[in-house]
Design an enzyme around this catalytic site. Structure first.
Site, PDB file in Angstrom:
ATOM      1  CE1 TYR A 143      85.008  84.146  16.851  1.00 45.35           C
ATOM      2  CE2 TYR A 143      84.920  86.242  15.708  1.00 45.35           C
ATOM      3  CZ  TYR A 143      84.299  85.266  16.455  1.00 45.35           C
ATOM      4  OH  TYR A 143      82.980  85.398  16.800  1.00 45.35           O
ATOM      5  CB  CYS A 144      88.887  80.397  17.354  1.00 46.04           C
ATOM      6  SG  CYS A 144      89.286  78.958  18.387  1.00 46.04           S
ATOM      7  N   PRO A 145      90.346  79.579  14.003  1.00 42.94           N
ATOM      8  CG  PRO A 145      92.127  79.845  12.517  1.00 42.94           C
ATOM      9  CD  PRO A 145      91.513  80.434  13.757  1.00 42.94           C
ATOM     10  CE  LYS A 156      84.884  79.534  13.239  1.00 45.16           C
ATOM     11  NZ  LYS A 156      86.300  79.529  13.624  1.00 45.16           N
TER      12      LYS A 156
END
Length: 274
Positions: A143-145, A156
């Site tokens: 998420y939110c890459p 991550k």
């Protein structure tokens, strides 16, 4: 173009530890960082700030435009999460008591590069965990890459954003310290599933694969705490020759903060009431 490094910044830093304000709204943190940005621009202040907010999903502006965003927010509320729309870039991230946020706030102008700010933060984290091989690259499926995702063995554990206000720069990172990274990612995945459904969207939202995310405790097989990581950050900066001075806002600064809090709160409501 100049690159921001520790050596180019003042050696006396303000240190604000807000990790005990877990139950407060994350909007307060965005207002605090904007206030520190304003002080960096007007007075040359440099700050390190640590903050934690429990059971919160922080949405990006683009997330607030999803076709069924309110259904997504209702789903999150049913799981015990409050939702806020932040004033910096990026997409949805999850905050809880095991997620530490760090902000580096310093004076700058348009000559300071965006990447330089990201590199300042990623360099700090790498020095905090010298025994780990930490990569800064986009982790697809997270998420939110972004290209400054921080990962170990392809998983991550942190993401970085940046905010510039009135001559000040705030580089903010969330670090998943404890808990299960894949569980957090699954919650965000369910939000997008509910907020998008089968509608077309104006932007490409992340196709989240929970297995690509983890916490530092999972990745290092260590018994880390949020306080441990705050101490690591302070130790690294002090070894760099920087003096960290714990301090709260003065009465004058509190007035600036109140104005910023009104702004971020108004923007949050505006984004969700289009």
């Amino acid at each position: 173009m100049k690159h921001t490094t520790m050596a180019t910044l003042p050696t006396t830093w303000r240190f604000m530890d807000d990790t005990d304000e877990k139950k407060s709204s994350a909007l307060r943190s965005f207002a605090t960082d904007d206030t520190l940005c304003q002080l960096a621009g007007s007075k040359g202040h440099v700050s390190l700030r640590a903050w934690v907010h429990d059971s919160t999903i922080v949405l990006g502006t683009q997330d607030s435009r999803l076709p069924f965003v309110h259904q997504g927010i209702d789903l999150l509320k049913g799981k015990g999460y409050r939702s806020v729309v932040r004033n910096s870039g990026g997409l949805a991230v999850l905050l809880d008591q095991g997620v530490l946020n760090l902000s580096l706030v310093f004076p700058g102008d348009k000559s300071w590069t965006i990447d330089g700010g990201y590199e300042l933060m990623s360099g700090l984290i790498q020095k905090m965990f010298p025994l780990q091989t930490i990569e800064a690259r986009e982790i697809v499926g997270s998420y939110c890459p972004g290209k400054y995702d921080l990962s170990i063995d392809g998983k991550k554990f942190a993401g970085i954003s940046q905010r510039r206000v009135r001559g000040g720069i705030a580089v903010q990172i969330y670090l998943c310290v404890t808990g299960t990274g894949s569980d957090r990612a699954e919650t965000v995945r369910q939000f997008y599933e509910e907020a998008v459904q089968t509608e077309e969207t104006r932007f490409e939202y992340p196709q989240i694969r929970p297995e690509v995310m983890a916490s530092l405790s999972e990745l290092t097989a260590g018994a880390l705490s949020v306080n441990d990581v705050v101490e690591k950050a302070c130790t690294v900066l002090e070894k760099e020759g920087l003096a960290l001075i714990p301090s709260a806002f003065t009465l004058e600064e509190e007035q600036l903060y109140s104005t910023q809090l009104e702004r971020v709160t108004e923007r949050h409501h505006r984004c969700l009431n289009r």
